[in-house]
Design a protein around this motif. Structure first.
Motif, PDB file in Angstrom:
ATOM      1  N   GLU A 116       0.844  -1.196   0.000  1.00  0.00           N
ATOM      2  CA  GLU A 116       0.000   0.000   0.000  1.00  0.00           C
ATOM      3  C   GLU A 116       0.886   1.257   0.000  1.00  0.00           C
ATOM      4  O   GLU A 116       0.580   2.230  -0.655  1.00  0.00           O
ATOM      5  N   SER A 117       1.919   1.070   0.839  1.00  0.00           N
ATOM      6  CA  SER A 117       2.850   2.222   0.885  1.00  0.00           C
ATOM      7  C   SER A 117       3.459   2.496  -0.460  1.00  0.00           C
ATOM      8  O   SER A 117       3.559   3.640  -0.903  1.00  0.00           O
ATOM      9  N   LEU A 118       3.802   1.494  -1.146  1.00  0.00           N
ATOM     10  CA  LEU A 118       4.378   1.636  -2.466  1.00  0.00           C
ATOM     11  C   LEU A 118       3.358   2.196  -3.429  1.00  0.00           C
ATOM     12  O   LEU A 118       3.678   3.051  -4.272  1.00  0.00           O
ATOM     13  N   ALA A 119       2.102   1.768  -3.274  1.00  0.00           N
ATOM     14  CA  ALA A 119       1.056   2.233  -4.174  1.00  0.00           C
ATOM     15  C   ALA A 119       0.837   3.708  -3.960  1.00  0.00           C
ATOM     16  O   ALA A 119       0.607   4.492  -4.908  1.00  0.00           O
ATOM     17  N   GLN A 120       0.866   4.149  -2.654  1.00  0.00           N
ATOM     18  CA  GLN A 120       0.670   5.565  -2.369  1.00  0.00           C
ATOM     19  C   GLN A 120       1.795   6.425  -2.992  1.00  0.00           C
ATOM     20  O   GLN A 120       1.546   7.484  -3.543  1.00  0.00           O
ATOM     21  N   ARG A 121       2.985   5.895  -2.864  1.00  0.00           N
ATOM     22  CA  ARG A 121       4.132   6.649  -3.418  1.00  0.00           C
ATOM     23  C   ARG A 121       4.042   6.750  -4.934  1.00  0.00           C
ATOM     24  O   ARG A 121       4.349   7.785  -5.534  1.00  0.00           O
ATOM     25  N   ALA A 122       3.603   5.666  -5.555  1.00  0.00           N
ATOM     26  CA  ALA A 122       3.492   5.675  -7.028  1.00  0.00           C
ATOM     27  C   ALA A 122       2.437   6.666  -7.450  1.00  0.00           C
ATOM     28  O   ALA A 122       2.581   7.394  -8.446  1.00  0.00           O
ATOM     29  N   ALA A 123       1.341   6.738  -6.619  1.00  0.00           N
ATOM     30  CA  ALA A 123       0.293   7.687  -6.954  1.00  0.00           C
ATOM     31  C   ALA A 123       0.798   9.107  -6.849  1.00  0.00           C
ATOM     32  O   ALA A 123       0.526   9.972  -7.697  1.00  0.00           O
ATOM     33  N   LEU A 124       1.576   9.368  -5.808  1.00  0.00           N
ATOM     34  CA  LEU A 124       2.171  10.719  -5.657  1.00  0.00           C
ATOM     35  C   LEU A 124       3.120  11.037  -6.805  1.00  0.00           C
ATOM     36  O   LEU A 124       3.155  12.166  -7.299  1.00  0.00           O
ATOM     37  N   LEU A 125       3.840  10.044  -7.225  1.00  0.00           N
ATOM     38  CA  LEU A 125       4.814  10.265  -8.346  1.00  0.00           C
ATOM     39  C   LEU A 125       4.079  10.605  -9.625  1.00  0.00           C
ATOM     40  O   LEU A 125       4.472  11.510 -10.365  1.00  0.00           O
ATOM     41  N   ARG A 126       2.930   9.913  -9.864  1.00  0.00           N
ATOM     42  CA  ARG A 126       2.146  10.155 -11.080  1.00  0.00           C
ATOM     43  C   ARG A 126       1.560  11.559 -11.018  1.00  0.00           C
ATOM     44  O   ARG A 126       1.523  12.304 -12.018  1.00  0.00           O
ATOM     45  N   GLU A 127       1.109  11.944  -9.789  1.00  0.00           N
ATOM     46  CA  GLU A 127       0.532  13.267  -9.626  1.00  0.00           C
ATOM     47  C   GLU A 127       1.584  14.348  -9.913  1.00  0.00           C
ATOM     48  O   GLU A 127       1.303  15.353 -10.607  1.00  0.00           O
ATOM     49  N   SER A 128       2.857  14.121  -9.435  1.00  0.00           N
ATOM     50  CA  SER A 128       3.950  15.119  -9.652  1.00  0.00           C
ATOM     51  C   SER A 128       4.297  15.219 -11.123  1.00  0.00           C
ATOM     52  O   SER A 128       4.539  16.311 -11.653  1.00  0.00           O
ATOM     53  N   LEU A 129       4.356  14.087 -11.766  1.00  0.00           N
ATOM     54  CA  LEU A 129       4.697  14.094 -13.195  1.00  0.00           C
ATOM     55  C   LEU A 129       3.639  14.826 -13.978  1.00  0.00           C
ATOM     56  O   LEU A 129       3.922  15.537 -14.953  1.00  0.00           O
ATOM     57  N   GLY A 130       2.352  14.634 -13.566  1.00  0.00           N
ATOM     58  CA  GLY A 130       1.281  15.315 -14.269  1.00  0.00           C
ATOM     59  C   GLY A 130       1.423  16.825 -14.134  1.00  0.00           C
ATOM     60  O   GLY A 130       1.217  17.580 -15.081  1.00  0.00           O
ATOM     61  N   LYS A 131       1.712  17.291 -12.902  1.00  0.00           N
ATOM     62  CA  LYS A 131       1.882  18.730 -12.686  1.00  0.00           C
ATOM     63  C   LYS A 131       3.076  19.276 -13.491  1.00  0.00           C
ATOM     64  O   LYS A 131       3.009  20.384 -14.068  1.00  0.00           O
ATOM     65  N   SER A 132       4.140  18.475 -13.551  1.00  0.00           N
ATOM     66  CA  SER A 132       5.347  18.908 -14.316  1.00  0.00           C
ATOM     67  C   SER A 132       5.049  19.043 -15.794  1.00  0.00           C
ATOM     68  O   SER A 132       5.480  19.988 -16.462  1.00  0.00           O
ATOM     69  N   ALA A 157       2.115  19.693 -17.026  1.00  0.00           N
ATOM     70  CA  ALA A 157       1.256  20.849 -17.227  1.00  0.00           C
ATOM     71  C   ALA A 157       2.073  22.130 -17.243  1.00  0.00           C
ATOM     72  O   ALA A 157       1.841  23.042 -18.041  1.00  0.00           O
ATOM     73  N   ALA A 158       3.068  22.189 -16.332  1.00  0.00           N
ATOM     74  CA  ALA A 158       3.945  23.384 -16.291  1.00  0.00           C
ATOM     75  C   ALA A 158       4.755  23.514 -17.567  1.00  0.00           C
ATOM     76  O   ALA A 158       4.941  24.610 -18.118  1.00  0.00           O
ATOM     77  N   THR A 159       5.230  22.403 -18.073  1.00  0.00           N
ATOM     78  CA  THR A 159       6.034  22.411 -19.313  1.00  0.00           C
ATOM     79  C   THR A 159       5.204  22.915 -20.461  1.00  0.00           C
ATOM     80  O   THR A 159       5.649  23.743 -21.282  1.00  0.00           O
ATOM     81  N   ASP A 160       3.989  22.431 -20.538  1.00  0.00           N
ATOM     82  CA  ASP A 160       3.124  22.852 -21.647  1.00  0.00           C
ATOM     83  C   ASP A 160       2.859  24.357 -21.566  1.00  0.00           C
ATOM     84  O   ASP A 160       2.795  25.065 -22.579  1.00  0.00           O
ATOM     85  N   ALA A 161       2.683  24.843 -20.273  1.00  0.00           N
ATOM     86  CA  ALA A 161       2.428  26.276 -20.109  1.00  0.00           C
ATOM     87  C   ALA A 161       3.622  27.117 -20.575  1.00  0.00           C
ATOM     88  O   ALA A 161       3.467  28.159 -21.238  1.00  0.00           O
ATOM     89  N   VAL A 162       4.874  26.661 -20.229  1.00  0.00           N
ATOM     90  CA  VAL A 162       6.094  27.410 -20.634  1.00  0.00           C
ATOM     91  C   VAL A 162       6.246  27.413 -22.138  1.00  0.00           C
ATOM     92  O   VAL A 162       6.569  28.422 -22.757  1.00  0.00           O
ATOM     93  N   VAL A 163       5.993  26.270 -22.750  1.00  0.00           N
ATOM     94  CA  VAL A 163       6.112  26.180 -24.216  1.00  0.00           C
ATOM     95  C   VAL A 163       5.135  27.125 -24.856  1.00  0.00           C
ATOM     96  O   VAL A 163       5.446  27.805 -25.855  1.00  0.00           O
ATOM     97  N   SER A 164       3.929  27.198 -24.259  1.00  0.00           N
ATOM     98  CA  SER A 164       2.910  28.077 -24.830  1.00  0.00           C
ATOM     99  C   SER A 164       3.366  29.538 -24.735  1.00  0.00           C
ATOM    100  O   SER A 164       3.219  30.329 -25.669  1.00  0.00           O
ATOM    101  N   ILE A 165       3.970  29.890 -23.577  1.00  0.00           N
ATOM    102  CA  ILE A 165       4.438  31.282 -23.386  1.00  0.00           C
ATOM    103  C   ILE A 165       5.570  31.612 -24.364  1.00  0.00           C
ATOM    104  O   ILE A 165       5.579  32.676 -25.005  1.00  0.00           O
ATOM    105  N   LEU A 166       6.541  30.680 -24.481  1.00  0.00           N
ATOM    106  CA  LEU A 166       7.681  30.914 -25.402  1.00  0.00           C
ATOM    107  C   LEU A 166       7.193  31.061 -26.828  1.00  0.00           C
ATOM    108  O   LEU A 166       7.717  31.847 -27.616  1.00  0.00           O
ATOM    109  N   GLY A 167       6.213  30.279 -27.185  1.00  0.00           N
ATOM    110  CA  GLY A 167       5.674  30.377 -28.541  1.00  0.00           C
ATOM    111  C   GLY A 167       5.098  31.744 -28.806  1.00  0.00           C
ATOM    112  O   GLY A 167       5.245  32.315 -29.886  1.00  0.00           O
ATOM    113  N   SER A 168       4.418  32.289 -27.765  1.00  0.00           N
ATOM    114  CA  SER A 168       3.854  33.625 -27.962  1.00  0.00           C
ATOM    115  C   SER A 168       4.962  34.676 -28.104  1.00  0.00           C
ATOM    116  O   SER A 168       4.853  35.649 -28.878  1.00  0.00           O
TER     117      SER A 168
END
Length: 634
Positions: free
Chosen positions: A2-18, A20-31
């Motif tokens: 369970e502990s491992l599952a929780q950590r994996a879930a947190l890792l997936r959540e962090s990657l998702g946020k990263s 999203a941030a990358t896409d936002a920066v690319v969008s800004i640079l494009g502008s």
């Protein structure tokens, strides 16, 4: 797990946020990229306009600078034009500077023909230069006319070494010079200082004018102007000095006395002309035409040609005139001065333009040498063949003898010149042997002539007196002159013996009959007892009558000889005294002996003084009157 599952879930959540941030920066640079492209597009026209403005500014600066240069040239042209219009009279240096500026302007526009005004400016500048050229020619001529004054004789005399300057008295008579023989001595290392023909301060300006004319291509006009002015001044200087333009016919028709004086002056004129005037003209030409070697030689030749020809023509007329002995020494003087000046002539008259003038001077030197050599030979022949019949009745030294001896003495004043003359004809080895040979030949020719003249005397005794006098004069003159070393002691001793031989012959011929009267031979009988006889004989058997006849004959002969020989002349006092002594040595002892031996026979006879008229002492006094050239009676 369970502990491992929780950590994996947190890792997936962090990657998702990263993500999203990358896409936002690319969008800004494009502008940003789109906005920069829009900005670049907006700035490009501005950049083009800025570059165009900068280029325009550069072109304007360049044009302004060119315009400034052109305007400066225009200003220089106007300044030069003002100087050209004023002419060279007020400010010659300013005028020449203006010509230099115009030439500089001409070179500028000739190398910048792209300027629209170049052709117009060049035309104007060339017109100004043409006008300046005419004015420069006139100024060159004017300056030369003003500065080219004839040299006064006194100024030339002052440039001579002190030994060659004429006295103040002779200057007033045309500058007659010391004798040529005196001039020939100590001529080495003599300083000459050519005069300034034009004031030195004006020479640079003349040189500048000449340079400008040459640069303008006016060499011919420049040379003609200069040569005309300077040749006129040179000819006037020589005329003031006394140089005359005489044809060869006029020279050859002149009386010798006048010609001899003119020859002496000619020697002086040649020295002054070459060492002072011609040297000064060469120096001036070199300074004025420093810009052109060929032009300076050409001008110098044109200036001096006529003057040199006038001087050489006189020398040629003398060299080609009829030869005579008295001309030898002036020929030697003339030859000597030409030899002295030859090196300087070669140095001064340098260059192809002057080659003919050098050749003319050398030709005269050779012609004088040849004429002098022929005159020398003529003299020797003339001495031997002299046919003058007028011999002196007193047996003194013949004029021919003194003339020849003086001639030979003068020759020795020209020893170095004669050696050079003989070398000219390859007759001299440098030892003086040729001069000795020639001198001996002249002496022998003289002696041969004297022998022939002596035969004209009918009295043999006087003939020997004549020969004795003349040979003694020759020997004595040689011993006192430089001929002694050349002829040698053997020659002198040989001729002294000839003098003594003639003296002995005179004594024998003149007094033999007198001495026979004083001889006892024929007065005494051989083996006589010496007793006086009734007829008046003495112990030797002598006849009083015979003795009286001897005394009478002696008196007659002695008086005759005395009267005659008192009129004879022995001009040399020592020779005269020695000859009297020689006669006394044979006459007086014989007379004393005869008088002592036979005088008593007639002492007691009637009028003994009629026979014994003289004592030995009286005879001695009478002998002291012989050879004085005066008629005497005992």
């Amino acid at each position: 797990m369970e502990s491992l599952a929780q950590r994996a879930a947190l890792l997936r959540e962090s990657l998702g946020k990263s993500q999203a941030a990358t896409d936002a920066v690319v969008s800004i640079l494009g502008s940003f990229d789109s906005r920069l492209s829009a900005l670049d597009a907006a700035m490009r026209p501005i950049q083009v306009r800025t570059h165009a403005v900068r280029t325009a500014h550069e072109n304007i600066d360049r044009t302004l600078r060119s315009a400034d240069v052109i305007l400066t040239q225009f200003d220089r042209t106007r300044e030069a034009e003002r100087e050209i219009q004023k002419g060279p009279h007020e400010n010659l240096q300013g005028f020449l500077d203006a010509v230099d500026r115009l030439r500089s302007i001409e070179r500028f526009f000739s190398s910048n023909r792209s300027y629209s005004s170049s052709d117009r400016v060049l035309s104007h500048v060339n017109a100004l230069l043409s006008k300046a050229l005419v004015k420069m020619e006139g100024e060159f001529q004017n300056q030369l006319s003003q500065r080219s004054k004839p040299m006064e004789p006194d100024r030339l005399f002052d440039c001579l070494p002190s030994t060659l300057r004429p006295s103040s008295e002779s200057r007033s008579e045309g500058g007659k010079h010391p004798s040529a023989g005196a001039q020939s001595e100590n001529m080495e290392a003599v300083a000459y200082s050519p005069p300034a023909l034009i004031e030195p301060k004006f020479i640079p300006l003349l040189a500048k004018l000449a340079q400008q004319l040459v640069q303008a291509g006016c060499q011919q006009q420049c040379a003609e102007i200069y040569s005309e002015a300077r040749s006129s001044a040179l000819e006037s200087s020589l005329k003031n000095l006394g140089v005359e333009k005489l044809s060869k016919e006029e020279v050859q028709k002149m009386p010798w006395e006048i010609l001899e004086s003119k020859i002496g002056n000619w020697i002086h004129f040649m020295r002054i002309a070459v060492k002072l005037l011609f040297a000064g003209e060469r120096q001036l030409c070199d300074q004025v035409f420093e810009c052109s070697q060929s032009l300076r030689d050409k001008c110098f030749s044109a200036i001096t040609k006529n003057s040199l020809a006038t001087l050489l023509s006189f020398g040629e007329a003398i060299a080609m005139s009829k030869r005579s002995p008295e001309k030898l020494f002036v020929l030697l003087d003339m030859y000597e001065i030409m030899c002295e000046l030859q090196t300087e002539i070669d140095t001064i008259f340098v260059g192809e333009s002057c080659s003919q003038m050098r050749d003319s001077a050398l030709s005269l030197t050779k012609c004088l040498a040849q004429t002098a050599q022929k005159t020398f030979s003529d003299f020797e022949e003339a001495v031997e063949k002299d046919a003058t019949k007028n011999i002196h009745t007193d047996g003194t030294v013949h004029p021919l003898t003194s003339y020849v001896i003086n001639y030979v003495k003068f020759l020795f004043d020209y020893q170095s010149t004669l050696k050079q003359l003989f070398q000219e004809f390859k007759r001299e080895d440098g030892t003086g042997s040729e001069l000795a040979t020639v001198t001996m030949s002249i002496m022998q020719a003289l002696q041969n002539n004297l022998d022939a003249k002596a035969k004209q005397y009918k009295d043999p005794a006087l003939m020997h007196i004549f020969l004795m006098n003349n040979i003694h004069y020759i020997v004595k003159s040689v011993r006192r002159s430089e001929a002694k070393d050349l002829l040698g002691d053997d020659w002198i001793q040989r001729h002294r013996r000839i003098v003594q031989q003639n003296a002995n012959q005179y004594r024998r011929v003149a007094w033999s009959k007198v001495l026979q009267c004083l001889s006892g031979q024929g007065l005494t009988s051989s083996g006589g007892s010496g007793q006086v006889g009734t007829d008046g004989g003495n112990s030797s058997g002598a006849s009083r009558t015979a003795v009286k006849e001897r005394f009478r004959s002696f008196n007659v002969l002695f008086e005759e000889i005395y009267q005659k020989q008192c009129g004879w002349s022995v001009p040399d006092s020592e020779l005269r005294e020695s000859l009297r002594l020689a006669v006394a040595e044979i006459l007086l002892p014989a007379y004393r002996s005869f008088q002592k031996r036979f005088g008593p026979l007639i002492e007691n006879s009637k009028a003994p003084g009629k026979y014994v008229k003289h004592t030995p002492e009286q005879l001695e006094l009478f002998l002291g009157n012989l050879f004085e050239g005066k008629q005497e009676r005992p």
